[in-house]
Design a protein around this motif. Sequence first.
Motif, short mmCIF file in Angstrom:
data_model
loop_
_atom_site.label_atom_id
_atom_site.label_comp_id
_atom_site.label_asym_id
_atom_site.label_seq_id
_atom_site.Cartn_x
_atom_site.Cartn_y
_atom_site.Cartn_z
N SER A 364 11.68 56.77 7.93
CA SER A 364 12.22 55.68 8.74
C SER A 364 11.59 54.34 8.40
O SER A 364 12.12 53.30 8.77
N ARG A 365 10.47 54.36 7.69
CA ARG A 365 9.86 53.08 7.32
C ARG A 365 10.27 52.66 5.91
O ARG A 365 9.63 51.80 5.31
N SER A 366 11.32 53.27 5.41
CA SER A 366 11.89 52.76 4.15
C SER A 366 12.36 51.32 4.36
O SER A 366 12.76 50.94 5.46
N THR A 367 12.31 50.54 3.29
CA THR A 367 12.73 49.15 3.38
C THR A 367 14.22 49.06 3.08
O THR A 367 14.67 49.51 2.03
N VAL A 368 14.97 48.53 4.01
CA VAL A 368 16.40 48.33 3.81
C VAL A 368 16.73 46.91 4.27
O VAL A 368 16.65 46.61 5.46
N LEU A 369 17.05 46.06 3.31
CA LEU A 369 17.36 44.67 3.63
C LEU A 369 18.72 44.31 3.04
O LEU A 369 19.04 44.71 1.92
N GLY A 370 19.50 43.55 3.77
CA GLY A 370 20.78 43.07 3.27
C GLY A 370 21.82 44.16 3.14
O GLY A 370 22.81 43.98 2.43
N CYS A 371 21.61 45.26 3.79
CA CYS A 371 22.56 46.37 3.71
C CYS A 371 23.44 46.30 4.96
O CYS A 371 22.94 46.31 6.08
N THR A 372 24.74 46.23 4.76
CA THR A 372 25.64 46.06 5.90
C THR A 372 26.06 47.39 6.50
O THR A 372 26.70 47.42 7.54
N SER A 373 25.70 48.48 5.86
CA SER A 373 26.04 49.79 6.42
C SER A 373 24.76 50.54 6.76
O SER A 373 23.65 50.08 6.50
N THR A 374 24.93 51.71 7.35
CA THR A 374 23.78 52.51 7.74
C THR A 374 23.25 53.27 6.52
O THR A 374 24.04 53.94 5.84
N PRO A 375 21.98 53.16 6.22
CA PRO A 375 21.47 53.87 5.04
C PRO A 375 21.59 55.38 5.21
O PRO A 375 21.54 55.90 6.31
N THR A 376 21.76 56.05 4.08
CA THR A 376 21.82 57.52 4.08
C THR A 376 20.63 58.07 3.31
O THR A 376 20.01 57.35 2.51
N TYR A 405 8.00 66.55 -2.73
CA TYR A 405 9.22 66.07 -2.10
C TYR A 405 9.48 64.61 -2.43
O TYR A 405 8.54 63.80 -2.51
N THR A 406 10.75 64.30 -2.62
CA THR A 406 11.17 62.91 -2.72
C THR A 406 12.38 62.74 -1.82
O THR A 406 12.94 63.71 -1.30
N VAL A 407 12.76 61.48 -1.63
CA VAL A 407 13.97 61.23 -0.85
C VAL A 407 14.72 60.08 -1.51
O VAL A 407 14.11 59.13 -2.01
N ASP A 408 16.02 60.23 -1.59
CA ASP A 408 16.87 59.11 -2.03
C ASP A 408 17.30 58.37 -0.77
O ASP A 408 17.82 58.99 0.17
N VAL A 409 17.12 57.07 -0.77
CA VAL A 409 17.65 56.25 0.32
C VAL A 409 18.75 55.40 -0.29
O VAL A 409 18.55 54.74 -1.32
N ALA A 416 26.42 49.42 -4.08
CA ALA A 416 25.59 50.55 -3.68
C ALA A 416 24.21 50.44 -4.29
O ALA A 416 24.06 50.26 -5.49
N VAL A 417 23.19 50.52 -3.46
CA VAL A 417 21.81 50.44 -3.92
C VAL A 417 21.09 51.69 -3.44
O VAL A 417 21.15 52.04 -2.27
N THR A 418 20.44 52.36 -4.37
CA THR A 418 19.72 53.58 -4.05
C THR A 418 18.30 53.47 -4.58
O THR A 418 18.07 52.93 -5.67
#
Lengths: 519, 423
Positions: A364-376, A405-409, A416-418
């Motif tokens: 939940s502390r991933s950085t998500v800026l300028g994204c108009t949708s909900t990150p997956t 473990y890793t996670v793709d955000v 699309a930015v991952t």
Amino acid sequence: MRLCHGRRLRVLTVAAVLTLSFHGLSRAVTYNLRADYGSVTMPDGRVIPVWGFALGSGPVTIPGPTLEVPAGDTTLVINLTNNLAKPVSLVVAGLPATLSPVFDSGTPTRVVSFTHEAAPAGGPATYTFTGVRPGTFLYESGTDPSLEVQMGLFGAIVVRPATAGRAYDAPASAYDHEVVMLVSEIDPVFHDTVAQGKYAPEKTPETALPGEVTSTIDYHPKYFLVNDRPYTDPYAPFAGGRAGETTLIRLINAGLQTHSMELQGTRMDVIAQDGNLLGHPRTGRVSESLEAGQTLDILIRPATAGLYAFYDRRLNVTNAGAFPGGILAFIEVSPASGTVVKAHVQADGPARYCAGNVRRLDASRSTVLGCTSTPTYQWRLGGAPIAAATGVNYDVAQPAGAYSYTVDVTCPGGPAVTDTLAPPAVLEVVADVAPAEVTGLTVARKEFGILSATRDGLVIGWSPAAGAVSYIVYISATPSGPWTPYALGVTAIPTVVAVPSGTAYFRVAAVNFCGTVGP
Amino acid sequence: MDRQAFRFARAALIVAVLAAAGGAAPASAAISGITGTTFNFTARDGFLANPDGSYIYFWGLADDGGTGEVQLPGPTLILSQGTMVTINLTNMLPEPVSLVFPGQEGPTQPVYDANGRLRSLAQEAAPSGGTRTYTFTAGAPGTYYYQSGTHLDKQIPLGLYGAIIVRPPIAGQAYADAATAYDREYLLLLADLDHRLSTAAESGLSFDSTDWIAGYWFINGRSATDTMSEDNVPWLPNQPYGAMVSMHPGETILLRVLNMGRDPHPFHTHGNHVLAVGRDGRLLSTGGAAGADLAEFHFTVPAGSGQTWDGLFTWSADNLGWDVYGHAPGDPMQVGEYAPDHGKAIPTQTPYLTSLQYGDLYSGSPLLGQTGPLPPDHPGLNQTGAFFYMWHSHRENEMTNLNDFPGGMMTMLAIEAPWVPIP
């Protein structure tokens, strides 16, 4: 355990039990706090018994919940209930309150609390601060503070000015993002001693029994925390917004030592101290002293995206001597423009843990800026996607072994930015193998003091057992038991215990990493 | 050699107040260091020689363009503002090392091991011969430092640190502000060490740094009384920088105080207060043309760990109430003399010689720049009639070498008469 930063602070305001009462233009904010027993687990697996604060009936946290006083409120009311067996009180240096010191019944009397107490096993007591002013403050127990503050009864208070986006009313205190960093220290021996009822301030070192601690003079911290934890991997940095933006760091020292906070790669402007706006900010600092009980408000404006290391230059950057750890943090600054997705994960406990437990990975502390949708989210084990593991959290329940473990955000839609977590979160699950039997037990009586027989001790020695991380010394009046624990969590061989009365028999058992007691 | 000639031969050693012997060059009033744009460093181990007779294992840096001796502190970099600096590091130590440059702009580049554990705050040079190149642009003028970014609690206290001085375009000033002009400058790099860390590192053992209790304290890598020996004395091959401070009355000296230790080291100057004009490479100013209007006087410079303090210090016998030169009224003034006391006699009568106890630094005369008769067994350390003031950590226990006083974080200020040359 919760890290308090900008987003969490705002969430807390909503979640807190708020009672808004209007008195003309000024209002009051009310928090219901509970003092209670709890524990925190250090990154090396050591469990520290603590006394801490909680909101309502929520979990005890170290530090206690950050209490926010919203703009316009000039009165802070804290209702305190107390589940501890000791009285507790609440004081805030820098916020006005009428203090009612408590004295004991001795002759002459001695002060035992700076203000009225919440009685053991219930309380309650109410603490009212009127005319509060904007700033960063520290609340803590005002009762037997050398004991209770060290045990964990402290937390941050943020009082907001009328203008949103400022630390104070002054325009020079404007910021885009804020983080609270409350540093503290833990002496694990002291916590264990208190939890085992062996804290004996009424005694002197000459009259204390072996294993008892009579004061905090021998304070020897081994763990150094920023908010709820020391540095540990996997690590989620503090959010510092975009390059060119201003981040406010509310820095608080709830420990007993002076720390020297050094920021690499950009400068600090200290704009306020102890909740007082400075007439002239201390600009461009690289390293700034943070004294015990002090608060500093610091603005930074990194020009370049990246991670900025922020640590105690007194080199309390270990967990019980193991680097990295301690008061070491990173602040992440994102590029000045564009959609930014950066995966960050932290775990709800040590990365090395015992089989049979569940470890929650939190993105939940991933950085998500300028994204108009909900990150997956898509979690991966060893690089391979895990079916149906698409939540912001992922619970790991694995048998013994090592797992990466890793996670793709992903920001879906638009451009699309991952981003994929790097480095991975590596968990080591330890098998719970019972430790070997303790052999080679020796017992010898030794006189340690010259004052009285109470200083006699029994020196108990044994051969180290395979798989042991600590030992329990048991006592019995017969050679066949029943056995009762006489000393817990023993790590030093030989160990010294108090001389029991009458005939006594001893047995020592090893305890493994998982807490399993051997034969 | 007659006694007088012998004494003059030793005059060059005046700054080596308590040093045993030697014939090296006098201390320099300039800060010893290296200049340029590209530096080649090697990290390796060595031993510090301490005044208590002990040798302490340390990790340091050697300037391969110079003597190649590993040293504490590492070579002082003296840079012009805006210089693009390249440091080529070769690592001969048994574990990875790196260098970071606090105060210089740019984000951290953390390094993680295969298990995702943070290992370093900068790219490392591999052990036993690995190399790594670091670059940065010398930013704002001031006093800075470099230090290891790897295993900080071990590698920094073991000695992987050094000073960086960034000079503004205007010579003779600490900053681009005339309020920071000086006649001479000195570097006082403060540090501490728990020798148990050294012993463990020498044996390849670990040391729990939360058990830290310092027992040795350094200025420029030396403990007192070696602090008062000249730069580059042959008996301290790995501690090239002295810490003796010399000045003439009326001069302004710039003190660059930086704390590379773990503990706070409040640094106390006798003789006068220090006017702090800079912190961490920033003029203490409200900005613009205001000058150093936030400068503050300290008789104890509160140097916290990782902090640098730039301070101005003057001395001109102010308000003593007597003329330190012993002038008669009507005599010409000395340069830098405190005018109100000109021609005033010293308000005491020198006792009979047999009634005096002679300190090693007494010149035989109470007057500045003058000498007088001394007993035959006197060491005659003060050949120029200098006035001496002790400068030291105000945590008084730090004036020891493993609890032996005097020692540790202590040095001397020598006020030399105007006619005595200070190199």
